[in-house]
Scaffold this active site. Sequence first.
Site, short mmCIF file in Angstrom:
data_model
loop_
_atom_site.label_atom_id
_atom_site.label_comp_id
_atom_site.label_asym_id
_atom_site.label_seq_id
_atom_site.Cartn_x
_atom_site.Cartn_y
_atom_site.Cartn_z
N GLU A 83 0.93 -0.65 0.26
CA GLU A 83 0.13 -0.12 0.26
C GLU A 83 1.26 1.21 -0.10
OE1 GLU A 83 -3.06 -0.08 -1.56
OE2 GLU A 83 -4.00 0.14 0.12
N GLU A 91 -4.96 -1.21 -9.54
CA GLU A 91 -4.40 0.03 -10.64
C GLU A 91 -2.39 -0.64 -11.50
OE1 GLU A 91 -5.43 0.26 -7.71
OE2 GLU A 91 -6.67 1.80 -7.98
N THR A 106 -13.34 5.46 -13.01
CA THR A 106 -11.94 4.70 -12.51
C THR A 106 -12.43 3.73 -12.00
OG1 THR A 106 -10.64 5.67 -10.56
CG2 THR A 106 -13.35 6.13 -10.61
C1 DMJ Z 1 -10.93 1.66 -7.16
O1 DMJ Z 1 -12.20 1.50 -6.34
C2 DMJ Z 1 -10.99 2.62 -8.42
O2 DMJ Z 1 -10.22 1.98 -8.95
C3 DMJ Z 1 -10.58 3.82 -7.64
O3 DMJ Z 1 -10.59 4.84 -8.08
C4 DMJ Z 1 -9.74 3.94 -6.75
N1 DMJ Z 1 -9.51 2.55 -5.73
C5 DMJ Z 1 -9.99 1.23 -5.87
C6 DMJ Z 1 -8.78 0.28 -6.05
O4 DMJ Z 1 -8.06 0.13 -6.14
#
Ligand code: DMJ
Length: 801
Positions: A383, A401, A487
């Site tokens: 993390e 990511e 996202t």
């Molecule tokens: C997801 O829910 C999305 O990608 C968000 O923008 C960031 N965190 C999580 C994944 O890590």
Amino acid sequence: MSTTSSEAFVHGQRQMLIFLVALCIVVACVLSTDTTMPTQNMSNKERAELREEARDMFYHAYNAYMQNAYPADELMPLSCKGRYRGVTPSRGDMDDILGNFSMTLVDTLDTLVLLGDFTEFEHAVKLVIRDVQFDSDIIVSVFETNIRMVGGLLSAHILAEYLQKHADTMHWYKGELLEMSRELGYRLLPAFNTSTGIPHARVNLRLGMKDPMLKKSRETCTACAGTILLEFAALSRLTGDPIFEVRAHAAMDALWKLRHRGSDLMGTVLNVHSGDWVRRDSGVGAGIDSYYEYLFKSYVLLGDDKYLARFNRHYNAVMKYVSEGPMLLDVLMHRPHAKSKNFMDSLLAFWPGLQVLSGDLKPAVQTHEMLYQVMQMHTFIPEAFTVDFQIHWGQHPLRPEFIESTYFLYRATGDHHYLQVGKKALKTLQQYAKVSCGYAAVNDVRTGKHEDRMDSFVLSETIKYLFLLFSDPQDLIINVDEFVFTTEAHLLPLSIAQLGNATFSFRQTDEHNVLDFMRTCPSSNRLFPEKVRKPLRNFITGSCPRTTAGKRLSALDFQASNADHLRAVYDMGITMVSVGDRSQGKVRLFHSFYNAKSHEEGEMGLQFMQEMLELTKMQSINQLAQLQAVAYATDENPQDWIALMAGPSHFSPELTGDQFVQGDVILAKPLRACDESLENAEEAKGKVLVAERGDCTFVSKARLAQKVGAAALIVCDNVPGSSGETQPMFAMSGDGKDDVLIPVVFMYSVEFGKLSSVMQRRKQPLRVRVMQMVEFKRWQLAKEQRQNQTASVAQKPDKEL
Ligand code: DMJ
């Protein structure tokens, strides 16, 4: 060099040194532990096998959830049961993502379509329609509910309609998921009632902001407030209800205003009421990440250049201050040369993917490479990790990511290295995260200990991106290049931009009619009534008079003051909402097929919108051509002319090309110039007379000015604060006679105020020129060119020396 900047310089050098040493250590470690650095191409066979392995991973996790946890929000993979808000022991704020609305299933729907599993998709959609409801007394995160739930429902709705058309299936589906997303959207809206327009971080699904627990709600993160627009714009454009998009744009505008004007950076946490920054750390990871992502993707999805310009400003700032080699280190937004943390967080691993989309490949490759090495060093990316790549926080919740960036880099470069990286990530998940009931988060990458947690993004993003990485475009039912990934990796089609959202200016009186109509006829502006009303849509038809079908209403014929036209437009699926200050008469039109009375009328609506856009374009070109200028030079700079904006009139001769009228300005006595004659008639001869609007018509003032022998007339507005910058310029109307032979122009109060203050400052009368604005600009340009030429001629001898 000042002490602070030299410190910063030394600090910067130290960071760089630490980085270089650390990079050497990492490379050495990696080389010694992993001698199979991927260099060779991956065969099609192997790639297809990995794709199938990603598919198996999906079903392993999905079936575990469906069989042991559904309808819970999440699967607890170690206890092999569902996690329910209020039932399962609370984990504090972390549980704000849970709304007891079957989040994992909703978040996963569109992945089923990408996998080509239409049967399970149809089954899952039916379950969601049957089981999921939002009327719960639960406080949820606005951001998480939006990206996972609203985004999940919208994308599933779009794909359900796509399958109806292209796979001849799901014919029973009638937009239920869209209705659900609209309802959920409405439940999030109370969070936007803040003085800044920036939404609260949390809202109660049933009580809105009236929940006593939310009384003290003040703080939110930049990403939380700035990751709304894609979903809300899609929601507005698909439902025809503008409110969502209007609110999301307003939040983005408010955030933009909060950037640090010197560095162009954003902080991490802010107060939604005062707009004050609470935490000024600025990076691209936790707390900010998807705000930048949504600026760029809003431009891609909606085509609004404003968002690209904003993204570019921030991007340059990030690359200037935050980026350090392949690393991205937080700085303070107001002191950008000072690093504020000595560690990076794993959320920033999305950044290379965004860089790929924006076309900046080189730094994307570099940062990705650094992250890959961190991953190999610690099995998973922890993390948070320090600048020398040691573990700062060892948890790893199977985040997507890094794989997301790997996918985009592969798509952009075709470099098989990224397939090998993906393979490594996939095999690592299989070896270290797979348990008999799904995939378990890693509590600490040092020990490999599992946690009883499988976030919904494991299915909706992590495994989805792996599957996409190993798939060829022809393996997929949809062309992913025609979609934007939100996202949360939900798919929104680029065609959403064509569903229209345009702002048009109507005359003020027309606009009032438009809004009156919106109040009195069925409007989609209210959620719950609309939901009840929808099945009764044909029932209502008779009670609200309709225009007779047949001839299409064109944008050219449209009159906003005609009630029949307004109804026809409404039937074509077009809704209108006033934007900005109502006095500006600006109305935004939204078109959606979903709201049209029939498909044919929906098509007509689309044509109407296109015509409107053309008309607006033409209108603004014409307006520009007609714009007048009142120009003057000051005593301080007699060479520099300043032009103030003015409007023309329909009854006086037009000044075209290089024509102008020049004279000293004089105020009429009395100022309104409505009497038979002027007290200062003699003095006004040959001058540019000023008369104030009001008491009599424009043209009668003009006739009086002409009678006393004035060279031109300026009518100044009588409404304090009015300005051509904020309201549309117009041409003054006459009475049909063409007996006025002197030029007459109109100035709003703010512009005239500027002229008047120059007049008051001078002892001598002020000389002005009344002319066309375009001509003034041309005149200035020519003057500048002449000056440049003279300057370069004057410099020549020096250069030759
Ligand atoms: C997801 O829910 C999305 O990608 C968000 O923008 C960031 N965190 C999580 C994944 O890590």
